[in-house]
Every structure is written in C-alpha cells, then in structure tokens.
Design a protein around this motif. Structure first.
Motif, PDB file in Angstrom:
ATOM      1  N   ARG A 126      57.256  -0.263   6.237  1.00 10.22           N
ATOM      2  CA  ARG A 126      56.431   0.540   7.146  1.00 10.22           C
ATOM      3  C   ARG A 126      55.729  -0.355   8.161  1.00 10.22           C
ATOM      4  O   ARG A 126      55.702  -0.063   9.365  1.00 10.22           O
ATOM      5  CB  ARG A 126      55.401   1.338   6.344  1.00 10.22           C
ATOM      6  CG  ARG A 126      55.987   2.430   5.487  1.00 10.22           C
ATOM      7  CD  ARG A 126      54.892   3.374   4.996  1.00 10.22           C
ATOM      8  NE  ARG A 126      53.884   2.674   4.204  1.00 10.22           N
ATOM      9  CZ  ARG A 126      53.977   2.502   2.888  1.00 10.22           C
ATOM     10  NH1 ARG A 126      55.024   2.952   2.227  1.00 10.22           N
ATOM     11  NH2 ARG A 126      53.016   1.864   2.231  1.00 10.22           N
ATOM     12  N   ARG A 179      58.167  -1.765  10.792  1.00  7.82           N
ATOM     13  CA  ARG A 179      58.530  -0.761  11.794  1.00  7.82           C
ATOM     14  C   ARG A 179      57.429  -0.590  12.830  1.00  7.82           C
ATOM     15  O   ARG A 179      57.678  -0.533  14.034  1.00  7.82           O
ATOM     16  CB  ARG A 179      58.806   0.588  11.102  1.00  7.82           C
ATOM     17  CG  ARG A 179      60.095   0.637  10.308  1.00  7.82           C
ATOM     18  CD  ARG A 179      60.467   2.077  10.000  1.00  7.82           C
ATOM     19  NE  ARG A 179      61.542   2.153   9.019  1.00  7.82           N
ATOM     20  CZ  ARG A 179      61.358   2.383   7.729  1.00  7.82           C
ATOM     21  NH1 ARG A 179      60.136   2.571   7.246  1.00  7.82           N
ATOM     22  NH2 ARG A 179      62.386   2.441   6.919  1.00  7.82           N
ATOM     23  N   LEU A 180      56.191  -0.494  12.350  1.00 10.01           N
ATOM     24  CA  LEU A 180      55.069  -0.325  13.278  1.00 10.01           C
ATOM     25  C   LEU A 180      54.941  -1.519  14.217  1.00 10.01           C
ATOM     26  O   LEU A 180      54.656  -1.364  15.403  1.00 10.01           O
ATOM     27  CB  LEU A 180      53.772  -0.140  12.485  1.00 10.01           C
ATOM     28  CG  LEU A 180      53.645   1.170  11.696  1.00 10.01           C
ATOM     29  CD1 LEU A 180      52.376   1.148  10.838  1.00 10.01           C
ATOM     30  CD2 LEU A 180      53.604   2.358  12.650  1.00 10.01           C
ATOM     31  N   ALA A 191      57.414  -3.550  15.118  1.00 14.48           N
ATOM     32  CA  ALA A 191      58.571  -3.590  16.021  1.00 14.48           C
ATOM     33  C   ALA A 191      58.372  -2.651  17.203  1.00 14.48           C
ATOM     34  O   ALA A 191      58.837  -2.932  18.322  1.00 14.48           O
ATOM     35  CB  ALA A 191      59.836  -3.235  15.254  1.00 14.48           C
ATOM     36  N   GLN A 192      57.668  -1.524  16.986  1.00 14.07           N
ATOM     37  CA  GLN A 192      57.445  -0.564  18.063  1.00 14.07           C
ATOM     38  C   GLN A 192      56.560  -1.124  19.181  1.00 14.07           C
ATOM     39  O   GLN A 192      56.558  -0.606  20.296  1.00 14.07           O
ATOM     40  CB  GLN A 192      56.813   0.697  17.498  1.00 14.07           C
ATOM     41  CG  GLN A 192      57.732   1.486  16.573  1.00 14.07           C
ATOM     42  CD  GLN A 192      57.024   2.632  15.883  1.00 14.07           C
ATOM     43  OE1 GLN A 192      55.868   2.945  16.200  1.00 14.07           O
ATOM     44  NE2 GLN A 192      57.701   3.283  14.939  1.00 14.07           N
ATOM     45  N   LYS A 193      55.826  -2.174  18.899  1.00 23.73           N
ATOM     46  CA  LYS A 193      54.918  -2.747  19.896  1.00 23.73           C
ATOM     47  C   LYS A 193      55.589  -3.809  20.775  1.00 23.73           C
ATOM     48  O   LYS A 193      54.951  -4.410  21.629  1.00 23.73           O
ATOM     49  CB  LYS A 193      53.708  -3.354  19.190  1.00 23.73           C
ATOM     50  CG  LYS A 193      52.904  -2.309  18.422  1.00 23.73           C
ATOM     51  CD  LYS A 193      51.718  -2.928  17.699  1.00 23.73           C
ATOM     52  CE  LYS A 193      50.949  -1.871  16.919  1.00 23.73           C
ATOM     53  NZ  LYS A 193      49.786  -2.432  16.186  1.00 23.73           N
ATOM     54  N   ASP A 251      58.968  -4.806  23.329  1.00 25.68           N
ATOM     55  CA  ASP A 251      59.980  -4.230  24.219  1.00 25.68           C
ATOM     56  C   ASP A 251      61.310  -4.934  24.010  1.00 25.68           C
ATOM     57  O   ASP A 251      61.390  -6.174  24.088  1.00 25.68           O
ATOM     58  CB  ASP A 251      59.559  -4.377  25.685  1.00 25.68           C
ATOM     59  CG  ASP A 251      58.254  -3.631  25.973  1.00 25.68           C
ATOM     60  OD1 ASP A 251      58.065  -2.572  25.357  1.00 25.68           O
ATOM     61  OD2 ASP A 251      57.458  -4.126  26.785  1.00 25.68           O
ATOM     62  N   VAL A 288      63.997  -2.626   9.427  1.00 27.82           N
ATOM     63  CA  VAL A 288      64.222  -2.830  10.858  1.00 27.82           C
ATOM     64  C   VAL A 288      65.278  -3.902  11.020  1.00 27.82           C
ATOM     65  O   VAL A 288      65.523  -4.709  10.124  1.00 27.82           O
ATOM     66  CB  VAL A 288      62.932  -3.253  11.595  1.00 27.82           C
ATOM     67  CG1 VAL A 288      61.912  -2.135  11.617  1.00 27.82           C
ATOM     68  CG2 VAL A 288      62.335  -4.497  10.946  1.00 27.82           C
ATOM     69  N   PHE A 302      63.000  -8.977  16.699  1.00 26.19           N
ATOM     70  CA  PHE A 302      63.592  -7.694  16.353  1.00 26.19           C
ATOM     71  C   PHE A 302      64.796  -7.450  17.275  1.00 26.19           C
ATOM     72  O   PHE A 302      64.792  -7.864  18.440  1.00 26.19           O
ATOM     73  CB  PHE A 302      62.562  -6.572  16.514  1.00 26.19           C
ATOM     74  CG  PHE A 302      61.345  -6.754  15.649  1.00 26.19           C
ATOM     75  CD1 PHE A 302      61.415  -6.541  14.279  1.00 26.19           C
ATOM     76  CD2 PHE A 302      60.127  -7.132  16.195  1.00 26.19           C
ATOM     77  CE1 PHE A 302      60.309  -6.705  13.478  1.00 26.19           C
ATOM     78  CE2 PHE A 302      59.012  -7.299  15.400  1.00 26.19           C
ATOM     79  CZ  PHE A 302      59.104  -7.086  14.039  1.00 26.19           C
ATOM     80  N   SER A 317      68.218  -4.690  18.500  1.00 26.43           N
ATOM     81  CA  SER A 317      68.799  -3.351  18.568  1.00 26.43           C
ATOM     82  C   SER A 317      70.042  -3.470  19.444  1.00 26.43           C
ATOM     83  O   SER A 317      69.925  -3.706  20.653  1.00 26.43           O
ATOM     84  CB  SER A 317      67.819  -2.342  19.169  1.00 26.43           C
ATOM     85  OG  SER A 317      68.425  -1.072  19.308  1.00 26.43           O
TER      86      SER A 317
END
Length: 855
Positions: A16, A19-20, A22-24, A26, A45, A61, A63
């Motif tokens: 958790r 993930r939080l 990684a969202q911060k 870009d 992630v 991170f 993607s």
C-alpha cells in the motif's frame, strides 16, 4: 529466510505504501537506445532500472517503457534524488564497502551518525545476490542478478520499503536503544514492543535483537509492575550500561531485571557486527557469557596484565611511593573498570600483608540476571553464570599481576549472591584457591576459562552446575579483610606519619588527622585509666607515668583531657584526687540542643529557644580558646581536616577539637535568628567560619546572611572561600552557583551565565541551578544580551580570574592525601576522602579504589 508463501499484514502494508509513493512520481518514457529493465519484487508496483552512459544507473518505478527515477547508483554509492528526500524522512545515501570476501556491505548513517549495515551484496560466478537483508523478498528476486539489478533490488526492494513502512532502519544496537535516547523510558519500552511485532509481522530473520529485547521486557514484568507509572520511569546510559529508575518501589525488582537483560542484549549486539536472527542471537548471548572478552583486545591474560603494568608505571612516576598500594589499586581498577562486561560484577582486592600476596574477592550476581528465554532450566543459567564468573576472574587476576610487580600469588574467592544451601549462612563459593604468577603466565593454550582454571588454579571449583558448596575445613578469615589496627581511625592512634607522606597530609602526626572529639577523648581517658591501674598495681614508675600523661596532653590539648591529666598527675604526686568521669560536655550540649529544638518546633517558643542556646554556648565556650596557640576547630570529614592541615593550619599547631554539639548549637542559632531576620544571625555565621574554616557549610551560611543584606561584594568573597575549601561536587556546584548569583545581581550577566554553566556540569540534578540558569537565559534574551558559548564561557572565566574546578587546590590536596593514607594503611580516612572525591567528574577510579578498601 521465509521468502515465499502468503503475504503477511506487514507485507501488505509495504504494498500500500509503495503504491501511494509511486503515485507521487511522474513516469517518463526512456529515450532510445536506453532500455528499462523491470524486476519482480512482489511489492505491488513495478520497479526497475535503466543503465545510463558513464556507468550510472537510474532506478525507480516503471510502467511499460517509462521510468520514474528515485535514486541514482554511481560507483560505490546509491544517491536518493531530492524529490524522494522531500517525500520520505531520514532517507540517506547508501554506501557500498568491500567486505574482503567478494562482496560489499551496504550501509547508511543512523540517527547517531554511526554507519548502520543494511545487508550484503555478494558476487558468485559473475552473478550477484543479497544476504542479511531486513525485508522478506521472493527468493527468485534476490539471487543470480546482474550488478545493476542487485543494486536496484537493494534500494527499491529493501531500503525504501523499510523507510516508508516505519520499520526501524538503524543498526541492531540503535534500532532498539535509539528509542531510549529519544523518548522517556515508558514510551521507549512500548516502541521496542511495537518494533518486535513489526519484525514478526514481516517474518524477518535478521531481527534477533528486536525480539530478544521485547522478550526481555516481557520477562522482566516491568509493564505489569509499573502499569500506572510507566511514564515516570527514567533511563540513562553510563559507561556503556543502561540504568532505569522509578519513584515507585513496587517495580524496583522488575527494573533491575530489565537493566540486566537489556545490558546483556546490548553487549551481544555490539559483539556481532551484523544483524542476525533470533536463535543465532541467543547463541551469541550464550557465547558472550562463556567468553565475555572474546572481542576485546585484552582477551589474553598477557594483554590485560600489560595494560595494568603500563598504567602502574604511569601512575608511579608522580606517586609518593611508586610501588605503594595506592598505585597498585589505581592501576588495577583503571585496567579493569574500562572493560565492559555483559553482567555486573562486584570485586575487591587487597595488596597488603603478607608481602607478595594479594586477596581478590569476586561477587557475581543472581541467576535471574540471565533471562529464562536464554536458558529455560535453572541449571543452564547457573552453568552460564559459573562460566562467566571464571572468565571475569581470569581477567581480574591478570590485571592484579600486572598492577603489582612484587605480587607472586593471588588468593581468589568467587562468591555467588544466590543461596543454594539453606543450612549455611556463609556465601556460596564457586571457587576458592590461588594462582601463582608462574602458573598463571605459563605457556600453553586453553580454549576456555574453565580449562584455564582446571590447568593452573590451585584450589576448588564447584563440581557441577548445581553449585554444590565447596568443602572447607575452616572459616576463611584473610588478614587484609579482617578488623585490624590499620582499619581504626586516626583518633585511636599515637603514631607518627612516615616522613614521605607528611607533606601530603599536612602533618607529621596521625593525631592531627583526628576529627571526632568523642573518640579522641575516649582514647585519652582509656590511656589515663591504664596508667592509673598500673600505678595502683606498682607496675609503672612515677616518672614514666608523668611522661606519658604529658605526651597525651600535648598531642590532644582538649580542655577536659587537660583537666583529667592534671588530676591524674596530682594523684600520682600527692594522692589528692580521683580521675574525673567520662567527658560530659558533649552530652550536656546535645541535651540542650534537643530541648531548644523542641521549644522552637513543637511549641513555637523560638525566642526562649534562642535564649537557652546562647546561654549554653557561652558556658561551653569558656572552656575553649583559652590558649591562643591552640585554637578550637570543627571538622565534619577527613577531607576538611586535610584541607585545613595543608592550607590553613599554622606551623606546629596542636588543634583543639570543638565539640560537634557546640558547632550544632551555633548552626541552630543562625537558623532561628535568620528566620526572624535578626542581624545577630550574621554573628553566628561568622563564628562558624572562624571555628570551621575548612567546612563548606560554614561559608555557605555566611554567604546566606551576607546575600540577605545584599552585600554582594562580601557575599562574593564568602562564595570564593567556599569554593577554595570544597571537595565534593555538590559543594563546588553550590559555591559556583552562589558566585554566579552575586555577579548576576551586580549586572554582569554573561559572566554569571558562564559560572552557572560550571555549576551545572558539577551537579546536573540540582533543581535550583537548572531553574536559575534558565531564568538567566530568559532575562538575557529579553534584554538582547549575548550569552557566551561553551568555549567563550571558559575564556571569560579565565579572564576574570575565576578558578575552574579542575584547577582548585582542595580536590588535588584531597587526592594526594587519599594516596598517602592508603599507603599508610589508614583505610577509614582514605575511604572517607575518596568517597568525597568520587563525586567529581572523571573520578570513577577513585570510587572503585574506595569501594575496594572494605568488603
């Protein structure tokens, strides 16, 4: 290591949080021809890296073909980017240090600035793997990796999850004891238990210290014993040992257990440089008890003896007697007290008669100092305690041989504080016998202290872990520890001081060290009675008797002794008088003082109490100070007596000891009159200084009366006088406080602050000093007055000719006198002076020497 299987609650928390985080960040596509390489870490992630030109590696991170870098690897360092540092607290650069075995140790700096290992990156056959990590990862994710993948796994899969999930990241030592440095003990105990829960939740195998510390807290029962006052428990770290205290008496035993258990785990964590699992940690705890010096540079007897011998040579260069007992004791304790041990031990040593022989007594603690989770059965704990006592005794004997070149044999007695023999009231002996110098240092290899003892010790050891009593044909009564004439105070001696010690004591006569008038009178009257009986029996000639009487009266010119001597001489010459009864003045004054205190305190008749005290003091003083060459003096300690002899006595002075009750009468009068704001209080304070110039209390009372009159110049002089004669830390701290207060009242706030700082160094527990220093800071801040820093304060004090406590004459004179008294065999006054000196900063050796003079 548990690396596969169900995801625990702790691992779910990591997912958790990752993930939080990684969202911060870009995600940005990585330009051609660079490629993103993903890693399977199972953190919820995608994590990967990208090799950059110049040997750098961007990690973060991922993607698809995009990467959000959070750190960069270059050379032997993994550097977090500034954005990560803003988002995550305590994130530091990870450094890689070769371990000499084909791998590298990854570490960060902990909260104390020390390097804390996080794990190890190891190379095997061109591939890299991770070991000793603090977060469980899938086994496939930590083996057979490229170097960039291994470094990225380390930073993104180990270090970053530790930070964001709140897992204790410092080294094993700091991860537990960090809490005790930064919180009160009650909160720290709760934090340690929470850390242990996190370790279990994450299935960490490198968390031996956390789990052992938590079990120590639970086994000690401290939370149950202090359930209502856990927040009031205080802790301190002194000489690498933790101490806990609480105002509640109910939890005293639990706190002692906690002290012992945590100190044992603390010692074990220092013994091993890397984190390890719980069972390995227990094995290490057993090993440090069996061989507590295994990691010490003084593991071998020759090394410890060499350390003690070197210290003895250094001390002997400035000593009154280079091979005297003071040098031997000081070198012994300097060598032994600086070596940390996993369990506390008490020991005492005597280098006195017979020459070439010493007696060493070692007392080990009870078996409850070893936690049950380490050795559940009592026999196992007793066995560990026995092996520990042998290892500690070996170290102590080596230090004794090194400290004394003349020493050829050490009698050793190891006692257990546990009573395993209800029928015997004597202490349980684990060992009794001796080492000779030749046997102790004979060539040969022994793998353990037990084997060393079996091969070289002449005596008995307990034969089983049951601690069976050692058979003894007779009661042990070693002369150095029995009651002998050497242990009697100077009040009972007619001897002269050896010439080489006279200057240190300020007198050539032991009688000039006396402080107890009652004992002096008892000694003199006992001598008079002996003369009287010998004369009656016709066993002493008249001339010899009169010579002895004159000698006693000359050495101890007390009014009542002189009167008794005169009466005895009259009886010898003319048979006209009887010997008077035992001195009555002290008894009468004591009764008068108690009556006055009853009137003042219980009945509120202070004026009547003052009247009867003044009348009684006037009558008593008529018997004293009749001879200007023999002023009456009061001393409370032997340190005061030495200070007076060295700096205040006149040449060839025979001091008349003042009755302690008479001094107490003037103390009471000064106090009663001061409460009534009567100016006569200053007269009684001045009387105290006149008759007790070496007593700090007299100068303190004089300062109190002068400061009440706001006579700051004279009050400052009284504070300086108190400073010059004080020896104990609390006395010196109060003298500095009074001096600083005078300068404060005169408007010199920077100097006052500098002096208050000195006072606080000497006595950190005195509430008044702390409060007034804080108030002084507030006043200076509100008035825009710059206060000196610590170095500036020292310079300011020197400029204004204020003596630093390290340069004062009285403590130095007391230390020299203690050395002379030990070498003279006058242990009672030596212990008294050493106990005063031991309160000063850096006087731990003096404290140990004082405790060694008596068992």
């Amino acid at each position: 290591m548990k690396t596969e299987g169900r995801i625990s609650a702790g691992q779910a928390k990591v997912e958790r949080q990752m993930r939080l985080l990684a969202q911060k960040f870009d995600m940005r596509p990585v330009p051609f021809p660079l490629k993103v390489r993903r890693l399977r870490l199972g953190l919820g992630v995608q994590v990967g890296f990208c090799a950059l030109p110049g040997g750098k590696i961007a990690m973060g991170f991922t993607s698809g073909k995009s990467l959000a870098p959070v750190a960069v690897a270059e050379g032997k360092a993994l550097r977090p980017l500034k954005k990560l540092q803003r988002l995550v607290k305590r994130v530091e650069e990870v450094t890689l240090t070769p371990d000499g075995k084909g791998g590298e140790i990854a570490a960060v700096r902990d909260s104390f600035g020390s390097v804390a290992p996080l794990g190890r990156v190891k190379e095997e056959g061109g591939k890299w793997g991770l070991e000793d990590i603090r977060i469980p990862l899938p086994k496939s994710a930590i083996t057979s990796l490229s170097r960039p993948a291994a470094l990225t796994t380390f930073f993104m899969g180990v270090y970053l999850p530790c930070l964001i999930c709140g897992f204790p990241l410092p080294s094993p030592t700091a991860s537990v004891f960090y809490h005790f440095f930064t919180q009160n003990a009650g909160s720290a105990i709760s934090s340690v238990l929470e850390d242990a829960k996190a370790c279990q939740d994450f299935s960490l195998v490198t968390s031996g210290l956390e789990l052992a510390s938590a079990m120590s807290i639970e086994e000690s029962g401290v939370k149950e014993a202090l359930r209502g006052s856990l927040g009031s428990v205080s802790s301190s770290l002194e000489n690498d040992c933790w101490f806990f205290s609480s105002p509640s008496q109910e939890g005293e035993e639990a706190l002692k257990k906690l002290e012992s258990f945590l100190n044992l785990t603390y010692y074990t964590s220092d013994y091993s440089p890397y984190p390890f699992g719980f069972w390995q940690f227990l094995d290490a705890m057993e090993k440090v008890l069996e061989d507590p010096l295994c990691a010490s540079p003084y593991k071998w007897a020759v090394s410890m003896a060499g350390r003690a011998a070197s210290k003895a040579k250094e001390l002997g260069e400035d000593s009154l007697d280079p091979e005297g007992e003071w040098v031997e004791r000081s070198a012994f304790f300097d060598a032994t007290s600086s070596i940390p041990l996993p369990l506390p031990v008490d020991y005492s040593i005597s280098f006195s008669s017979p020459p070439g022989k010493a007696a060493l007594v070692l007392k080990v603690g009870r078996i409850w100092r070893i936690p049950e989770f380490l050795a559940p059965h009592p026999l196992g704990r007793r066995r560990l305690l026995f092996l520990f006592s042998l290892a500690a005794a070996k170290m102590l004997c080596a230090a004794a041989f090194g400290a004394s070149r003349r020493l050829e044999e050490v009698d050793l007695f190891i006692e257990s504080q546990d009573d395993f023999s209800p029928r015997s009231r004597r202490p349980m002996l684990l060992a009794k016998g001796s080492f000779s110098r030749g046997d102790f240092f004979a060539p040969g290899e022994e793998n353990s202290a037990e084997e060393f003892f079996k091969a070289r010790f002449k005596g008995d050891l307990v034969r089983s872990p049951y601690f069976s009593p050692i058979p003894s044909d007779k009661e042990w009564a070693d002369p150095p520890f029995s009651s002998t004439s050497q242990r009697k105070p100077p009040e009972f001696s007619w001897e002269e001081v050896p010439r080489k010690y006279a200057s240190a004591l300020g007198t050539p006569f032991i009688s000039d060290l006396s402080i107890d008038r009652q004992l002096v009178c008892m000694k003199a009257f006992g001598a008079f009675e002996s003369i009287f009986e010998l004369m009656q029996a016709g066993k002493m000639k008249k001339e010899k008797a009169e010579e002895k009487i004159a000698s006693i009266c000359r050495l101890m010119p007390d009014p009542e002794i002189l009167q008794a001597g005169s009466n005895l001489s009259a009886w010898i010459s003319f048979n006209q008088a009887e010997i008077p009864p035992y001195p009555h003045l002290e008894r009468e004054l004591g009764a008068l003082l108690r009556e006055a205190q009853r009137l003042a305190q219980s009945e509120g008749r202070a004026s009547e109490a003052i009247r009867i005290l003044e009348e009684g003091a006037s009558r008593a003083e008529q018997e004293f100070d009749s001879d200007p060459a023999s002023p009456s003096r009061y001393f409370h300690t032997y340190a005061e007596r030495v200070v007076y002899n060295r700096f205040l006595a006149s040449m060839g002075e025979y001091t008349v000891l003042l009755p302690s009750s008479l001094f107490s009468v003037h103390l009471e009068l000064e106090e009663l009159l001061s409460r009534q704001k009567d100016p006569r209080a200053l007269y009684h304070a001045n009387w105290q200084v006149l008759h007790a110039p070496a007593t700090p209390l007299a100068h303190l009372n004089q300062y109190k009366e002068l400061s009440a009159k706001k006579d700051w110049q004279m009050a400052r002089a009284a504070a300086m006088n108190m400073l010059e004669v004080s020896v104990e830390a609390e006395q010196l701290a109060m003298a500095y406080r009074n001096l600083g207060y005078c300068f404060w009242m005169e408007g010199d706030i920077p100097l006052a602050f500098a002096i208050y700082s000195l006072a606080q160094v000497l006595d950190r527990k005195e509430e008044m000093i702390r409060t007034e220093r804080h108030l002084l800071e507030t006043v200076a801040r509100s008035s825009h007055i710059f206060l000196p820093s610590a170095p500036e304060a020292i310079e300011l004090i020197k400029e204004r000719s204020i003596p630093d406590f390290k340069d004062l004459r009285a403590p130095k004179a007391a230390r020299e006198a203690a050395e002379a008294l030990v070498d003279c065999g006058l242990f009672l006054p030596a212990a008294s002076i050493l106990n005063s000196i031991s309160t000063l900063p850096g006087a731990s050796v003096e404290e140990r020497v004082a405790s060694s003079l008596f068992l």
